[in-house]
Design an enzyme around this catalytic site. Structure first.
Site, PDB file in Angstrom:
ATOM      1  N   GLU A   1     -72.923 -30.528  53.904  1.00 42.78           N
ATOM      2  CA  GLU A   1     -71.593 -29.872  53.574  1.00 42.78           C
ATOM      3  C   GLU A   1     -71.063 -28.848  52.311  1.00 42.78           C
ATOM      4  O   GLU A   1     -71.322 -28.510  51.487  1.00 42.78           O
ATOM      5  CB  GLU A   1     -70.531 -31.154  52.595  1.00 42.78           C
ATOM      6  CG  GLU A   1     -69.240 -31.586  53.277  1.00 42.78           C
ATOM      7  CD  GLU A   1     -68.397 -32.188  52.772  1.00 42.78           C
ATOM      8  OE1 GLU A   1     -67.957 -32.869  53.725  1.00 42.78           O
ATOM      9  OE2 GLU A   1     -68.870 -32.784  51.848  1.00 42.78           O
TER      10      GLU A   1
ATOM     11  N   TYR B   1     -64.108 -25.028  55.742  1.00 38.30           N
ATOM     12  CA  TYR B   1     -64.855 -26.153  55.621  1.00 38.30           C
ATOM     13  C   TYR B   1     -65.994 -26.362  56.597  1.00 38.30           C
ATOM     14  O   TYR B   1     -65.801 -26.165  58.180  1.00 38.30           O
ATOM     15  CB  TYR B   1     -63.283 -27.242  55.519  1.00 38.30           C
ATOM     16  CG  TYR B   1     -64.570 -29.086  55.960  1.00 38.30           C
ATOM     17  CD1 TYR B   1     -64.225 -29.062  54.450  1.00 38.30           C
ATOM     18  CD2 TYR B   1     -64.945 -29.770  57.405  1.00 38.30           C
ATOM     19  CE1 TYR B   1     -65.352 -30.510  54.573  1.00 38.30           C
ATOM     20  CE2 TYR B   1     -65.273 -30.724  56.755  1.00 38.30           C
ATOM     21  CZ  TYR B   1     -66.326 -31.042  55.765  1.00 38.30           C
ATOM     22  OH  TYR B   1     -66.773 -32.318  55.492  1.00 38.30           O
TER      23      TYR B   1
END
Lengths: 289, 375, 289, 375
Positions: free
Chosen positions: B188, B101
């Protein structure tokens, strides 16, 4: 006394020749604010409401002592104007402008920190040391000198609550608008510290909102304060705001709810009003009036 | 402004971030064509501006162009959380060895950008324990220096002198560059995947700061607003639809709007929506805003104005204009009106027989009573 | 005492696994420097001369208290490495590297100022608090503890003069190399202030050079000093350096000459040696030895 | 690295700074061709890396292509302050209403970039009184913000809302961008001219930081060094030619080199040149450096080494290598050698019958005596 600004503060208005600049210069002068100079690049030499206009903040500073500056500048140029005052060594910069890009806000706040200056806003109604000096856009009539400090993020709700304080005979020391945007110069705790030290202030009204964790952080400090704090948190019934991907959730990790804020404040000894119009009665109560 | 996944990946590719081979399509035949170009197995992903589309069936795999076409047919026209699927992204199916992530956003409390990274990415990232999540605030005046990226990779537990480690260091720096240069509020990548010795952005979530769109003309524009939201936005106002159906609210300023909703709920009412007309909206725009609210058929409209920049005579004038144009209000209007030019405003309202309240709580209570048929 | 570093300074070596890093780590350890950690990205877990190597300065700081860092890092990566130590809060950063781009130097010095840290260099031989701690590359044998503070820009001339001090029985408190480049972290005046306050230092040797106006500025402070200053200015016979267009001339406006510097120093009460080897005798004289 | 005027102007043009129409040429026919392309009057400017070329006749005007060709023939092959002219810049002749001065450089004392500007530019800029010269230091972390440029224009005495004022504000910002992005030590425009309502860079002086050339590969390379300087540079050393003819000096470090020259002059000697071999030059390179010095036919070579990183055995070894290769020294060599590995070095020198001095002053005095035939 009062905090941040007072009757001796020499104020500069940046963007003084625009519509907003002219209108609010007039209002601020009417309130008693000592506006000593204005700046609009290219308009130096003009006079607005009796106030001399300069081409740059440095030029204004060459001709006057400038303690604080309030900006009526369109969002795309706000960063440059705020930097200009900060670079010239102005100690208090009030950024009324709405819609400033968040990266510009971050840059302004970082530079202010480096220069040891106070920034209110962006997107603030301003600051009023009631009866002494107003910088920004609040309507003059609701701000009357007294002993209650008010600190808030959003404007109209603050006028609402301040107006009801005034209507109930509770004047203010200083009413501070920190600004409604995601990145602003001060946090509640910064302002609470100043009120705690200010001899004029006897109680503080904190007007918070859901989201973020500024109220929770402030609660830690409220525990140490000798002065009573009355709070109202807006947004009990508001829908969840737009979420910033997973990142927002990871940062907040469940903080920022109405319930969490009220609990933190209550635990710290603050009195929390359920509705805005309950604030004056609670302030009277904590002041023993 | 939220960008579709495929747009975010196009942006990533522009800056040299590795993304899967693939392309955006809007019909099944194109999907088959892209699948043929890519060769091998592909993934067909619905392009919607919300999460959890996988669980809703919005992501399918196919081993050949025919399969891709069939999958595309199935997904196009689906509705995911109320949003119709009109766009697909057809991409190579990656071999996924590990999911990480990575994101950068602005942390308002810290007044600085924050890099968030985890060696344990994918759908469950929000449930990962704190110690698996690396948060690193970036001094905006220093920017994303190489040493910061290296230290984050070290904290993630990856060696720096491996191909994976080196690629992540690079990716972090490029991601920050995109974040700054494109005025993003969020960039992101979840998951960022290890695929053999490559590190690839398997997804993208990019949100551009609406306030910076004036200087980001080079970016594609994505309309996220409903018709009502757009109509309000065109007036310079913000409209928000709520769960209730009874009371339409107009107030001037975000804080007072929230306070008004709180007060309505306190008296047992249910707000249907609100329109924030803060910041000195003029008479004409205020009139149009009122028309928007009436057009939504609430049981009552509650206008709550504490005039600062906003002038009471402008608001009252707008109310009177609407009243006269329509020959009356379609549903009852309750107004609380104090502040700048209050007397002039009241006078205008009196002409059309409307009485304004002095206090928010009185107005709110009245609106709630009407909405419940108790008036 | 001594200034900037002493026997309690925990030293980090950045670039410890390179040829220069290994060689000078050995030399510094031999001098008695407390080297507690080294950093080379990707080489974490190794050990150099008994010193543990980490992947980043933060990792080193998680495992040790780090007071000061010395960099043996190639010029293209020096800015990043210096920033890394400064960001981690290291208070003294010694940049030995030659050939660092001038814009990188400016950036390093600006960031150090913001972080309240001391930077020596770029292009410095380092610093020796004689008998206690050495950071950098000077040969160990010429640095012996005593009461003379030495501050200089260039390396070998400093070894020459320090060596002759030592040979004449004049040990040193601290020998500071500010760095030979156009933009470096400290100026003479910064170091003179520290020596003035340092109880161990009884006299100061200032080794200057033609060009710039650091010696002239320092002279203003030397007037206020209670401790005697002996100076040598190199370049009496040097050809004029390359000029930076008109800009250089405008900035210097005739300052920076040998004559001007000697006059300013002499007028401020410093004794100026005409040649390097005259320094020890003059130091003895001012110390009344 | 100094750039030729035409290169600086090409760089300016890349960044959108206004420069006169024109082109670099190397022969008279080309000059005529460029003059024809431009049309009207032109200026033919010698391209050399020193100032005052105008006074030396290196700038001529012409009204037509034939005139341009004749002027080019005259200037090409000229020698200005010892430098032959091989390149010309042919440009439109500007109408000049006013000459300003503008530059950005690094101020070492302030540890920051400094913008220098004057409303009174041109050849006499250095003689302008202080009050006509605006100096503004730029916080490197803040950069050149628009407000700084505006304030400089205000200080120069120009109104901000005129075409000239607005253009200068822009030029200042672009000049800083070039300064930073191209790793310049100096960007200078003198004169910056008002030509009707335009503001144009009539000259350029750009110096790129030699230490940053590794990351400025996109820039043209200009060789400024003499053959000897280049030979030294190839060894990683720096060579400087001096006015004297007698003593060649080799020392290790800038400060000790200056100190050595000072000491030689103190004893009445005249250094011919010096070679700074600081920073741990090895045996082989030191040998080559000695060969460079011998090749210049001084009366004596003085080697002054205080070994730190530099090892005495390396230096002595190099001396011995040269001695053996040549079967002796062509001119006397005096050496002072102390510091790291001093004993090993002395031993090597003893083998070839060379005695090293302990002190700089003794060695310097000996070298001076030899140079004067007093030894």
């Amino acid at each position: 006394m009062a905090i941040i600004i007072d009757e001796n503060t020499n104020v500069l208005v940046q963007g003084i020749t625009g519509n907003q600049g002219v209108f609010h210069t007039k209002q601020m002068l009417a309130y008693g604010t000592k506006i000593v100079a204005g700046v609009t690049p290219g308009k130096g030499g003009n006079v607005v409401e009796g106030v001399p206009v300069y081409n740059s903040v440095r030029e204004a500073c060459e001709n006057h002592r400038i303690d604080a500056s309030v900006l009526f500048i369109p969002a795309p140029f706000t960063k440059d104007a705020a930097f200009e005052s900060l670079e010239a060594g102005v100690g208090v910069v009030v950024v009324v402008t709405e819609g400033v890009p968040v990266h510009d806000e971050t840059a302004i706040v970082a530079y202010a920190k480096r220069k040891g200056a106070i920034v209110l806003g962006p997107n603030t109604f301003g600051i009023v040391s009631s009866g002494k000096c107003k910088m920004g856009i609040p309507p003059n009539q609701y701000f009357v000198e007294g002993n209650v400090g008010v600190v808030a993020r959003s404007g109209t709700l603050t006028y609402e609550i301040t107006g009801s304080l005034t209507a109930n005979g509770l004047g203010q020391s200083t009413v501070v608008g920190m600004g409604g945007d995601r990145v602003v110069g001060l946090t509640f705790i910064d302002v609470l510290r100043m009120f705690e030290k200010d001899p004029q202030t006897e109680a503080v009204v904190l007007i918070g909102e859901i989201g973020g964790n500024a109220e929770e952080t402030a609660s830690e400090y409220i525990k140490e304060m000798t002065k009573p704090v009355v709070a109202f948190i807006a947004g009990k019934s508001a829908p969840p705001g737009k979420r910033m991907g997973h990142a927002g959730a990871i940062i907040e990790r469940g903080k920022g709810t109405y319930k969490g804020k009220v609990e933190a404040l209550t635990e710290a000894g603050a009195k929390v009003a359920a509705l805005p119009f309950e604030v004056p009665a609670i302030v009277k109560e904590v002041l023993g009036k | 402004m939220k960008m579709f996944e495929y747009m975010g990946k196009e942006l990533f590719a522009q800056f040299g971030l590795p993304v899967p081979k693939g392309r955006m399509v809007t019909d099944p035949d194109e999907a088959a064509k892209v699948a043929a170009e890519i060769g091998g197995s592909v993934v067909i992903k619905s392009q919607v501006l919300i999460g959890k589309r996988g669980k809703a069936g919005g992501i399918k795999f196919a081993d050949n162009p025919e399969g891709a076409k069939a999958a595309a047919e199935e997904i196009l026209g689906m509705t995911i959380q109320g949003l119709p699927v009109n766009i697909l992204l057809v991409e190579e199916k990656l071999k996924i060895d590990k999911e990480l992530y990575m994101s950068i956003t602005v942390d308002g409390a810290a007044k600085a950008p924050v890099l968030i990274a985890s060696a344990y990415g994918g759908m469950d990232i929000e449930e990962q324990p704190e110690e698996y999540i690396i948060k690193r605030h970036i001094d905006p005046e220093l920017g994303m220096q190489a040493f910061i990226a290296r230290d984050v990779v070290r904290k993630m537990g990856f060696p720096l002198n491996t191909p994976h480690g080196k690629q992540i260091v690079k990716i972090i720096q490029v991601l920050y560059k995109i974040f700054i240069e494109k005025d993003a509020e969020l960039v992101e990548i979840n998951p960022l995947v290890f695929s053999d010795d490559k590190v690839i952005a398997a997804d993208s979530k990019v949100t551009i700061d609406d306030d910076a769109m004036f200087r980001r003309k080079e970016l594609p524009y994505v309309e996220e607003r409903s018709a009502t939201e757009k109509a309000a936005k065109d007036l310079g106002l913000s409209y928000v639809d709520l769960d209730g159906e009874d009371i339409a609210v107009m107030a001037n300023g975000a804080g007072i709007t929230m306070g008004t909703l709180d007060t309505i709920e306190h008296f047992g009412g249910t707000p249907a929506n609100f329109l924030d007309c803060g910041g000195g909206t003029g008479r004409e725009a205020t009139g149009k805003a009122l028309e928007i609210l009436f057009g939504l058929n609430p049981k009552v409209v509650f206008v709550n104005i504490f005039g600062g920049i906003t002038r009471c005579d402008d608001v009252a004038g707008a109310v009177a204009d609407v009243y006269k144009a329509r020959g009356g209000f379609p549903v009852p209007l309750v107004i609380r009106l104090v502040g700048t030019n209050q007397e002039a405003g009241r006078a205008i309202l009196e002409e059309i027989g409307v009485e304004a309240y002095d206090f928010m709580e009185d107005g709110a209570k009245r609106a709630v009573d009407i909405s419940k048929g108790q008036a």
